[in-house]
Write a protein that holds these residues in place. Sequence first.
Motif, mmCIF file in Angstrom:
data_model
loop_
_atom_site.group_PDB
_atom_site.id
_atom_site.type_symbol
_atom_site.label_atom_id
_atom_site.label_comp_id
_atom_site.label_asym_id
_atom_site.label_seq_id
_atom_site.Cartn_x
_atom_site.Cartn_y
_atom_site.Cartn_z
ATOM 1 N N PRO B 92 0.815 -1.217 0.000
ATOM 2 C CA PRO B 92 0.000 0.000 0.000
ATOM 3 C C PRO B 92 0.849 1.267 0.000
ATOM 4 O O PRO B 92 0.359 2.330 -0.356
ATOM 5 N N GLU B 93 2.120 1.128 0.374
ATOM 6 C CA GLU B 93 2.956 2.335 0.413
ATOM 7 C C GLU B 93 3.166 2.938 -0.983
ATOM 8 O O GLU B 93 3.496 4.102 -1.114
ATOM 9 N N TYR B 94 2.942 2.132 -2.022
ATOM 10 C CA TYR B 94 3.065 2.684 -3.372
ATOM 11 C C TYR B 94 1.925 3.647 -3.691
ATOM 12 O O TYR B 94 1.956 4.341 -4.698
ATOM 13 N N GLN B 95 0.892 3.654 -2.858
ATOM 14 C CA GLN B 95 -0.236 4.544 -3.116
ATOM 15 C C GLN B 95 -0.123 5.841 -2.334
ATOM 16 O O GLN B 95 -0.993 6.699 -2.422
ATOM 17 N N ILE B 96 0.929 5.970 -1.563
ATOM 18 C CA ILE B 96 1.149 7.215 -0.816
ATOM 19 C C ILE B 96 1.621 8.264 -1.818
ATOM 20 O O ILE B 96 2.463 7.988 -2.657
ATOM 21 N N ASP B 104 -1.422 12.865 3.863
ATOM 22 C CA ASP B 104 -1.739 11.606 3.201
ATOM 23 C C ASP B 104 -2.833 10.844 3.957
ATOM 24 O O ASP B 104 -3.758 10.312 3.370
ATOM 25 N N VAL B 105 -2.703 10.818 5.258
ATOM 26 C CA VAL B 105 -3.687 10.085 6.069
ATOM 27 C C VAL B 105 -5.050 10.788 6.017
ATOM 28 O O VAL B 105 -6.097 10.161 6.129
ATOM 29 N N CYS B 106 -5.043 12.107 5.790
ATOM 30 C CA CYS B 106 -6.274 12.891 5.706
ATOM 31 C C CYS B 106 -7.059 12.661 4.418
ATOM 32 O O CYS B 106 -8.227 13.013 4.330
ATOM 33 N N PHE B 107 -6.379 12.129 3.427
ATOM 34 C CA PHE B 107 -7.006 12.046 2.101
ATOM 35 C C PHE B 107 -8.340 11.302 2.134
ATOM 36 O O PHE B 107 -9.333 11.761 1.553
ATOM 37 N N GLY B 108 -8.379 10.172 2.834
ATOM 38 C CA GLY B 108 -9.605 9.378 2.908
ATOM 39 C C GLY B 108 -10.760 10.123 3.556
ATOM 40 O O GLY B 108 -11.813 10.323 2.936
ATOM 41 N N PRO B 109 -10.578 10.560 4.817
ATOM 42 C CA PRO B 109 -11.686 11.272 5.469
ATOM 43 C C PRO B 109 -12.124 12.528 4.720
ATOM 44 O O PRO B 109 -13.303 12.854 4.703
ATOM 45 N N LYS B 110 -11.193 13.218 4.072
ATOM 46 C CA LYS B 110 -11.597 14.397 3.286
ATOM 47 C C LYS B 110 -12.505 13.987 2.139
ATOM 48 O O LYS B 110 -13.472 14.653 1.813
ATOM 49 N N MET B 129 -3.266 4.901 16.393
ATOM 50 C CA MET B 129 -3.609 3.476 16.405
ATOM 51 C C MET B 129 -2.496 2.620 15.811
ATOM 52 O O MET B 129 -2.291 1.491 16.208
ATOM 53 N N VAL B 130 -1.798 3.158 14.811
ATOM 54 C CA VAL B 130 -0.735 2.367 14.194
ATOM 55 C C VAL B 130 0.632 2.707 14.784
ATOM 56 O O VAL B 130 1.662 2.276 14.268
ATOM 57 N N ARG B 151 2.624 1.548 7.706
ATOM 58 C CA ARG B 151 1.725 1.964 8.785
ATOM 59 C C ARG B 151 0.991 3.244 8.393
ATOM 60 O O ARG B 151 -0.178 3.421 8.729
ATOM 61 N N VAL B 152 1.677 4.143 7.671
ATOM 62 C CA VAL B 152 1.011 5.354 7.187
ATOM 63 C C VAL B 152 -0.152 4.961 6.275
ATOM 64 O O VAL B 152 -1.275 5.474 6.397
ATOM 65 N N ALA B 153 0.109 4.010 5.378
ATOM 66 C CA ALA B 153 -0.928 3.595 4.442
ATOM 67 C C ALA B 153 -2.121 2.977 5.177
ATOM 68 O O ALA B 153 -3.279 3.234 4.833
ATOM 69 N N ILE B 154 -1.828 2.185 6.193
ATOM 70 C CA ILE B 154 -2.921 1.571 6.958
ATOM 71 C C ILE B 154 -3.681 2.648 7.734
ATOM 72 O O ILE B 154 -4.914 2.630 7.804
#
Lengths: 292, 301
Positions: B92-96, B104-110, B129-130, B151-154
């Motif tokens: 999943p780190e390739y999607q960062i 990056d972690v904000c992208f989903g909730p936004k 959490m991670v 862990r960032v990706a998760i």
Amino acid sequence: MRKPDRKSIIEGHELRYEYLHYDDEGKVDSSYEALKGVDLDVKEGQFIAILGHNGSGKSTLARQLNALLIPTGGTLFVDGSDTRDESKVWLVRQAAGMVFQNPDNQIISSVVEEDVGFGPENMGVPTKEIWERVRKALTAVGMMEYRKSSPNRLSGGQKQRVAIAGVIAMRPKCIVLDEPTAMLDPGGRSEVVGTVRQLNREEGVTVILITHYMEEVIHADRVIVMDEGKVVMTGTPREIFSRVEDLKKIRLDVPQVTELAYMLKQSGVPLPDGILTIGELTEELGKLKGRK
Amino acid sequence: MEIRIENLSYIYGQGTAYEKKALDNISLTIHGGEFIGIIGHTGSGKSTLIQHLNGLNKATSGAIYVDGKNICEEGYSMRDLRFQVGLVFQYPEYQIFETTVLKDVCFGPKNQGLYSEDAEKQAREAMRMVGLDESYEQKSPFDLSGGQKRRVAIAGILAMKPKMLVLDEPTAGLDPKGRDEILGVLRDLHRKQEITVVLVSHSMDDVADYADRIIVLDKGKILYDDVPEKVFTHVKELEEVGLAAPQVTYIMKALRQEGWDVKDTVTTLPEARDQILKELGAGAAFAGRSQDGLTGGKADD
């Protein structure tokens, strides 16, 4: 030492490598030294395993071995060629073939057999011999039946075996594998490791295997353990895996059988250090049981 | 949440020369709160299966009920499903792609439509959490180690507050410590946040140590669906389909063949140690043996 009289194929002295970061104006704003003076001497025909946690410098070292990275300090000779000499770069790459972790980044053709033939074709091998090499390489990795398939329809493990075949087909003296089994299932893993061992034993190909799977290194002639850009341990698998605590300190592990023997020893069972195989453990335990 | 899969089949390239049946009549139920390990050789259909869990693949035939509603029916909100079932792909780190970890972690909730502040709050929670503290927030994700990037990706998925986390080989390519860290994070999420975890793995040792239930796939079909101790008794069958048992199970099998009175259903190291210790002791104090025989059971880890 099993093969003491061979000449060196890889000779690295005080190898260093510094990654540079540039700011928006193209000036260096920070740097990171990934290799901090590594000495390496690999003899022809040896099977060397390199262990180390993520970020310990293993991959940086591997990339230097076929001149993808040029040392920023120290010297490195691969099959007699200085990797800093630009005119020798193709000699270096022909001597040391490289297999990476992610096969998707290494496959270029739309048909498996063409992908495997790409390397030898680039080297100017005659067509008839290319096909012979492709056939042998694909057979060695167990992918002959897929020779007409499209690589993008293969699973990750199958693709990796194709990538390995592509390197084997170039008949390098030395193969450097950077975590080649990270994506494979247990069957695929033992197949790849078995293939690599066979190439080493029967064809005399020098193997440098970088891996996180401790079980894969127990057959190596020598294990090199890296930490923080330096070589921190070197020895036979038995010597290395006798040092369970030291390995754990640098984020590594031992095979489960070694770990179990270690746990038993901690509970007071008098077992020797560095048990590597199930056979060794059952034999030692059998002696203890018989004695009682 | 509960996902019930009924007679699911999936065919790649249907009607073309490359037609391939990846899933063949799969039925299974994932209950809320489970920790499931899915194993199978490469190409057995694991990834195809889990991509059905959040509607990325559309079943060729069969039905998938999420909390009783069939997601294959017209009008089902796939968008909602994807927020409920977080899928972490291989590597999943390739999607960062963002410049800082927090962004990056904000992208989903936004993307879920949250305001920046709320998104950042959820992102920070997910990072905790991670095991990524605030010193990581403004770092470039590309300067981190492999295990940290993962862990960032998760965290990026967790920030969307999914009820179920599905991970496709999350430990591939990590060093042993990194593997333990990621799996420890999953165990915490499962125990403390009560998130349902579905883990696809090639490491038999890992699924034996962490999962409560193991599903074995072969050629698109379910070969076994049981607790680890039961699944790993089928060593021969597992090997035939490109898998294996944990090394410790082989050790116990070998000892049994030498006449040791140990169970070959052992899948973890502490269990193995305790059984061997008991056997070594049993030889010395033979009288106490019948008593020992009564106190079997699984050792604590």
